[in-house]
Design a protein around this motif. Sequence first.
Motif, PDB file in Angstrom:
ATOM      1  N   TRP A 196       8.862  -0.230   9.048  1.00 45.21           N
ATOM      2  CA  TRP A 196       8.892  -0.516   7.317  1.00 45.21           C
ATOM      3  C   TRP A 196       8.308  -1.861   7.181  1.00 45.21           C
ATOM      4  CZ3 TRP A 196      14.040   1.626   5.100  1.00 45.21           C
ATOM      5  CH2 TRP A 196      14.141   2.880   5.073  1.00 45.21           C
ATOM      6  N   THR A 205       1.173   0.293   5.586  1.00 49.50           N
ATOM      7  CA  THR A 205       1.478   1.618   5.846  1.00 49.50           C
ATOM      8  C   THR A 205       0.284   2.399   6.421  1.00 49.50           C
ATOM      9  OG1 THR A 205       3.613   1.587   4.656  1.00 49.50           O
ATOM     10  CG2 THR A 205       2.669   3.552   5.285  1.00 49.50           C
ATOM     11  N   GLY A 250       9.771  -0.858   3.149  1.00 47.73           N
ATOM     12  CA  GLY A 250      11.000  -1.489   3.244  1.00 47.73           C
ATOM     13  C   GLY A 250      11.303  -2.610   2.309  1.00 47.73           C
TER      14      GLY A 250
END
Length: 322
Positions: A43, A62, A77
């Motif tokens: 994350w 990501t 995250g």
Amino acid sequence: MIDLPLSALEVAMVEAGTSAADALRACDGAARELDRLGYHRLWFAEHHHSPAIGAFPPSIMTARIAASTSALRVGSGGVLAPHHAPLMVAEQFATLAALHPGRIDLGIGRGPGTFHEGAARALRRGAGPATDEEYARDVAATLEFLTEVGLGELPEPWLLASSRAGATLAAELGLPIAVAHHIRPDNTVEALDHYRDTFRPSPWCEAPRVLVCVEVVCATTQERADELARPMAVVKAGLLKGQSDTAFPSPDGAAAHRFSPREEDALAVFAAQQAHGTPTWVESRLTRIAEDTGADELMLVTPVYDLADRVRSFALVRELFT
């Protein structure tokens, strides 16, 4: 050996003597190594206007890392809900999930992501901090929009928390919870007890599900682990004094830094609740944290200067897990 999934949190430290672009390349290199080592998920945290941490949007990171790895689950995250329109977050992560089926996570959090007042105001377009009610509405709206986007695949949603309030919202919405033990360790057990006691099953999660994030620095000797952990300790000492402009120092710079007695005491209390040391010591600490929290998964944050040392720490810990 620890029988739990093992994941990682990337905070993209910008090392002294390097640039943010260098930190970006290091994130890419670390992700490929984590994929090779068999980590479960990776994350990316959202941060803004910090000399020590790269301002790399989790959605973009990501997308990049999901495309350059093969097995890792990848995600945020987290995305900090007060800074973003729920529809936009839903569209971004639903698209990522459609492009990378079964590999995308959407971790949602609340923190400001910055200690810079001007940056915080800019992110909120001049508005003040989000209230509990506004935050809850934003998270609920994001989940609703996810199901309406209509791309088939959905990301796996998580709620980030470091307090009872965050645990309450995760339980009410029936979401898995990711607890920031690496930030507020004193709150972890109480928050998780409350989460489990009040959890309501939902289409997203049928039963309580817990991920605990721990600061881990692992090396072959305790002395080396202490050296590797010291640069981040310098940054934390700055925060204790209200100084958010502390750069992430080199090991030599950190070695030359002198802490006040108050700082040394506070840092020692924090380190005792994390896992800094040899593989044997790290295994005992992570085992204890897993037992105390009932974690279903452990996530490591390893803010270590130099990519090779950071990857070596991740590799040593990976050997402890079945």
